[in-house]
Enzyme design. Structure first.
Site, short mmCIF file in Angstrom:
data_model
loop_
_atom_site.label_atom_id
_atom_site.label_comp_id
_atom_site.label_asym_id
_atom_site.label_seq_id
_atom_site.Cartn_x
_atom_site.Cartn_y
_atom_site.Cartn_z
N LYS A 151 -10.76 -0.48 10.44
CA LYS A 151 -10.93 -1.65 9.57
C LYS A 151 -11.32 -2.88 10.39
CE LYS A 151 -7.44 0.01 6.30
NZ LYS A 151 -8.18 0.48 5.13
N GLN B 121 -4.72 -5.16 6.74
CA GLN B 121 -5.73 -6.06 6.16
C GLN B 121 -5.69 -7.45 6.77
OE1 GLN B 121 -8.10 -5.02 4.30
NE2 GLN B 121 -7.30 -3.01 3.76
N CYS C 131 -4.84 2.55 -3.60
CA CYS C 131 -3.56 3.02 -3.00
C CYS C 131 -2.46 1.99 -3.18
CB CYS C 131 -3.72 3.36 -1.51
SG CYS C 131 -4.83 4.73 -1.25
N ASP D 41 2.91 -4.59 7.89
CA ASP D 41 1.69 -3.79 7.76
C ASP D 41 0.52 -4.77 7.85
OD1 ASP D 41 -0.58 -2.56 6.84
OD2 ASP D 41 0.34 -1.71 5.04
N HIS E 142 0.87 -1.18 0.00
CA HIS E 142 0.00 0.00 0.00
C HIS E 142 0.91 1.23 0.00
CE1 HIS E 142 -2.79 2.96 1.84
NE2 HIS E 142 -3.78 2.15 1.51
C1 LIG Z 1 -2.61 -2.71 3.51
C2 LIG Z 1 -2.91 -1.33 4.01
N1 LIG Z 1 -1.96 -0.63 4.61
C3 LIG Z 1 -2.18 0.60 5.10
C4 LIG Z 1 -3.41 1.21 4.97
C5 LIG Z 1 -3.62 2.58 5.52
O1 LIG Z 1 -4.49 2.54 6.58
P1 LIG Z 1 -5.02 3.92 7.24
O2 LIG Z 1 -5.53 4.75 6.12
O3 LIG Z 1 -6.09 3.46 8.18
O4 LIG Z 1 -3.84 4.53 7.93
C6 LIG Z 1 -4.44 0.51 4.33
C7 LIG Z 1 -5.76 1.14 4.12
O5 LIG Z 1 -6.48 0.80 3.21
C8 LIG Z 1 -4.18 -0.79 3.84
O6 LIG Z 1 -5.13 -1.50 3.24
#
Ligand SMILES: Cc1ncc(COP(=O)(O)O)c(C=O)c1O
Length: 419
Positions: A239, A216, A377, A213, A136
């Site tokens: 999430k 998900q 993203c 990270d 992401h």
């Molecule tokens: C894999 C992953 N990493 C990071 C993020 C960023 O999360 P946040 O916008 O809640 O900081 C997301 C959000 O869609 C994501 O799917």
């Protein structure tokens, strides 16, 4: 009930009483243009159950004050509830100690905290950071900023046509210059579950720390940070049935203690003079200023709610949903699933021949079906599959097989419009 549904009824995930669970989520009763809402945008943000909403109301109506700063009743209550939420989160991910749980505003801030706190202190010119094609943007851009500042280099693990990391290539990227690995646990664009445990063990054998990270993964899989042995694990509250504005960075205590603070301000200090500031102990060293107290407490209620249902039962039900959806979409001429990894969680990205994903999303919305369309993203993933965007249905434990049927019917009606 279809044959596939009947078969799925006998599998472990079917043990979830989805109808009863759905009753906990007031928003799922909405209608969109006279059609029942079919909410399949859970990877972007999930919905909030009544017990979490109730917890917010209780906090705001009888427990709110600023924390860590006063001796009066409300402040002490809010402080102990906030710290209790930290304990609940620590239990949820099986952290060894609750001081290894830092509240952030979300995954993005958690990753930026590690970039500033660890990366800026310990990485230098020509050091290498390993990322993957799947990441992401929030696990790419901070590391690029660091690389630019320090003269460090980014190395990227490629993926195959199914959207799986090429682990041989990952291992080949290591050299004595490798100083950090940042990898996602589950891909938000494709659903691929990465073999992070194996990747961490390989990195650790070479003395390299790993950030995972888990944005998900935490909502869909049982996460055990001690078993993974990750150095850092980041995820977002919104999430996993919590509110926006709250997230978590788990970090091994020994590493967090060696890191520099990310933000300066109140609460992260032990003493301040104009000559010198002494920082607070972890986790407070990383929680400058008034934190999102209500959101943290609500997140505590959310992880408790999920734990009561059981992350294994949640994962099993979501595998059933994904298998059922995949089998149906695979049978549809003119629809291609993007991301066909052997191990996947809760995400079905697809392309409908001759129809732009934004049109797919707009027409599905007219049927009440909420999916996400765009690059999610994750532009490097789109570039790898040579598509500008995909349509993405992403499932949660409160989704039903009937909602998968509504998605499939919706895709059929999109195709009819463009026939
Ligand atoms: C894999 C992953 N990493 C990071 C993020 C960023 O999360 P946040 O916008 O809640 O900081 C997301 C959000 O869609 C994501 O799917």
């Amino acid at each position: 009930m279809t044959a596939a549904q009947t078969k799925l009824k006998t599998r472990p995930g079917a043990a979830l009483d989805v109808e009863r669970i759905r009753a906990d989520f007031p928003i799922l009763g909405l209608e969109v243009d006279g059609k029942p809402l079919v909410y399949l945008d859970n990877a972007a943000s999930s919905q909030m159950p009544q017990p979490v909403i109730d917890r917010i109301v209780r906090y705001q109506t009888s427990q709110h004050a600023n924390i860590h700063r006063a001796v009066h009743y409300l402040s002490e209550t809010a402080t102990s509830e906030y710290e209790e939420a930290r304990r609940k989160v620590a239990r949820f991910i099986n952290a060894r100690e609750e001081r290894e749980v830092i509240f952030t505003s979300g995954t993005t801030e958690a990753i930026n905290l590690v970039m500033h706190g660890y990366g800026r202190k310990f990485l230098g010119a020509d050091d290498e950071i390993i990322l993957t094609t799947l990441e992401h943007h929030s696990n790419i851009v901070p590391w690029q900023m660091l690389a630019e500042e320090k003269g460090a280099k980014i190395r990227v693990v490629p993926i195959n046509d199914a959207g799986e990391l090429l682990i041989d290539e990952y291992e080949k990227l290591f050299s004595e210059r490798t100083k950090f690995v940042a990898v996602m646990h589950v891909s938000n664009a494709l659903g691929t579950i990465n073999p992070v445990r194996q990747m961490i063990a390989f990195a650790h054998a070479r003395g390299v720390p790993v950030l995972v990270d888990g944005a998900q993964a935490a909502p869909h899989l049982k996460v055990d940070v001690q078993e993974l042995d990750c150095d850092f694990y980041a995820f977002s509250g919104h999430k996993l049935c919590g509110p926006t504005g709250i997230g978590v960075l788990y970090g091994k205590a020994a590493l967090l203690e060696r890191m520099q603070p990310f933000k300066g301000g109140g609460d992260m200090i032990l003493s301040v003079t104009f000559e010198k500031t002494t920082y607070n102990t972890i986790p407070h060293k990383f929680e400058a200023g008034t934190p999102p107290i209500m959101a943290a407490i609500a997140l505590g209620a959310a992880v408790e709610y999920l734990s009561e249902i059981g992350m294994d039962a949640i994962a099993a039900h979501e595998v059933d949903l994904l298998d059922y959806a995949t089998a149906q979409v695979n049978r549809m001429p003119g629809v291609r699933i993007i991301g066909t990894a052997e191990k996947k969680a809760a995400v079905l990205s697809f392309a409908v021949d001759g129809v732009h994903p934004h049109d797919v999303g707009t027409l599905l919305n007219q049927e009440g079906v909420a999916v996400r369309t765009g690059h999610h993203c994750a532009q490097p993933v789109m570039q790898r599959f040579k598509v500008p965007a995909t349509s993405r249905a992403s499932f949660a434990f409160y989704n039903s097989m009937a909602e998968v049927d509504a998605l499939v019917a919706g895709i059929r009606s999109v195709q009819k419009v463009f026939a």
